[in-house]
Design a protein around this motif. Structure first.
Motif, PDB file in Angstrom:
ATOM      1  N   PHE A  67       1.066   3.987  -3.039  1.00  0.00           N
ATOM      2  CA  PHE A  67       0.785   5.390  -2.705  1.00  0.00           C
ATOM      3  C   PHE A  67       1.902   6.291  -3.223  1.00  0.00           C
ATOM      4  N   HIS A  91      -1.052  10.137   6.037  1.00  0.00           N
ATOM      5  CA  HIS A  91      -1.240   8.807   5.465  1.00  0.00           C
ATOM      6  C   HIS A  91       0.111   8.144   5.208  1.00  0.00           C
ATOM      7  N   ILE A  96     -13.281  -4.171   0.304  1.00  0.00           N
ATOM      8  CA  ILE A  96     -12.634  -3.634  -0.898  1.00  0.00           C
ATOM      9  C   ILE A  96     -12.862  -4.565  -2.090  1.00  0.00           C
ATOM     10  N   GLU A 111       0.840  -1.201   0.000  1.00  0.00           N
ATOM     11  CA  GLU A 111       0.000   0.000   0.000  1.00  0.00           C
ATOM     12  C   GLU A 111       0.876   1.251   0.000  1.00  0.00           C
ATOM     13  N   ARG A 128      -9.954   5.509   2.334  1.00  0.00           N
ATOM     14  CA  ARG A 128      -8.540   5.180   2.107  1.00  0.00           C
ATOM     15  C   ARG A 128      -7.690   5.641   3.287  1.00  0.00           C
ATOM     16  N   HIS A 179      -5.317   6.186  -4.858  1.00  0.00           N
ATOM     17  CA  HIS A 179      -4.727   6.372  -3.523  1.00  0.00           C
ATOM     18  C   HIS A 179      -4.948   7.780  -2.960  1.00  0.00           C
ATOM     19  N   VAL A 191      -6.318  10.424  -0.390  1.00  0.00           N
ATOM     20  CA  VAL A 191      -6.642  10.321   1.032  1.00  0.00           C
ATOM     21  C   VAL A 191      -7.154  11.656   1.546  1.00  0.00           C
ATOM     22  N   TRP A 246     -11.518  -5.243   6.097  1.00  0.00           N
ATOM     23  CA  TRP A 246     -11.312  -4.204   5.097  1.00  0.00           C
ATOM     24  C   TRP A 246     -11.048  -4.817   3.720  1.00  0.00           C
ATOM     25  N   TYR A 286      -8.278   3.251   6.054  1.00  0.00           N
ATOM     26  CA  TYR A 286      -7.695   1.948   5.709  1.00  0.00           C
ATOM     27  C   TYR A 286      -6.197   1.905   6.006  1.00  0.00           C
ATOM     28  N   TRP A 336     -10.167   3.592  -6.800  1.00  0.00           N
ATOM     29  CA  TRP A 336      -9.383   3.044  -5.687  1.00  0.00           C
ATOM     30  C   TRP A 336      -7.874   3.069  -5.962  1.00  0.00           C
TER      31      TRP A 336
END
Length: 278
Positions: free
Chosen positions: A15, A89, A204, A11, A188, A221, A223, A200, A191, A218
């Motif tokens: 990102f 994030h 998703i 993730e 997000r 990314h 936030v 989660w 998450y 999605w």
């Protein structure tokens, strides 16, 4: 490496890639360097701007389990021109905060909190948990947003309902896309605390299968923390309703958020009053 840790690192990698892709060399104060196969900065340019080696930054985007210092994260945040929500994030994904307790928190709504919601009268009010589930509400909220009492737990999840419910699209009309992208960005951000958690991941996967918009957005990314400001609804019988929205955490249950939509004009207030009398 544990699956949850692997998911968190992946993730983080995704990102970083999406943030890098949106910045041009010119925006970063660098020469364009001619045509590029992909948009945005190169890994080497981010490394240069952040003061780290190209190999080290590449490992980060490859989801390798490497140590990241606060100073380096700050440098990367500046290089990628992250806003305050994106910076939080990034730090969360890199575990610069304490890992979240993945044990589900029991959503106990005190009588005092429920009474507070009920006393809002013509202002629709509800409580969401850290999964963005509606766990408490007043009558005005049910009249405007749907009969929560008859909904399943999944249907009371605000992200699921935003993308799946035809009623929500009817209620929001031309504002649906903006609202949906905002709700997804909140999801997000939440998450990031629970990356890899089965609940989660299941939601998703279900949303990816059920909603083409979720499937398209999605991977971006995006936030965001915090609620919308003004909220415009198109109620099936009352027509146009305009609210000012405020949200805050419950002091002794910090995983719960109270949201109140206050009628922003006399017309909306009058319509709410009539709906409550029916």
């Amino acid at each position: 490496m544990e699956q949850s840790n692997h998911t968190r690192l992946d993730e983080l990698a995704q990102f970083l890639k999406t943030r890098r892709a949106r910045i041009s060399p010119e925006q970063a104060g660098l020469p364009s360097g001619g045509r590029r196969r992909t948009p945005g900065l190169r890994r080497g340019e981010v490394a240069q701007l952040s003061g780290v080696s190209v190999d080290w930054y590449t490992w980060l985007e490859q989801a390798r389990n490497i140590h990241v210092s606060t100073q380096v994260l700050d440098s990367i945040s500046r290089a990628l021109q992250l806003d305050s929500n994106e910076r939080k994030h990034l730090f969360m994904l890199a575990l610069q905060q304490l890992p979240a307790d993945l044990t589900p928190v029991e959503n106990i709504i005190s009588q005092t909190l429920q009474s507070f919601l009920d006393l809002q009268g013509t202002s629709p009010a509800y409580v969401t948990d850290q999964r963005l589930n509606i766990v408490a509400w007043n009558r005005a909220a049910s009249i405007i947003y749907g009969n929560y009492e008859s909904m399943s737990t999944r249907e009371r999840n605000t992200v699921w309902r935003t993308f799946i419910s035809p009623y929500v699209r009817l209620l929001l009309q031309e504002n649906w896309e903006t609202h949906a992208q905002h709700r997804l960005a909140q999801f997000r951000a939440s998450y990031g605390k629970f990356a890899g958690d089965p609940w989660w991941m299941e939601l998703i996967e279900e949303l990816n299968r059920a909603s083409p918009e979720f499937r398209a957005w999605w991977p971006k990314h995006d936030v965001l923390n915090g609620p919308e400001g003004k909220k415009i609804n198109h109620h099936p019988t009352a027509g146009l309703l305009v609210f000012d929205q405020i949200s805050f955490l419950v002091t002794d249950s910090s995983h719960l958020t109270v949201t109140i939509n206050i009628p922003s004009n006399d017309d909306t207030l009058s319509k709410l009053s009539k709906l409550l009398l029916e």
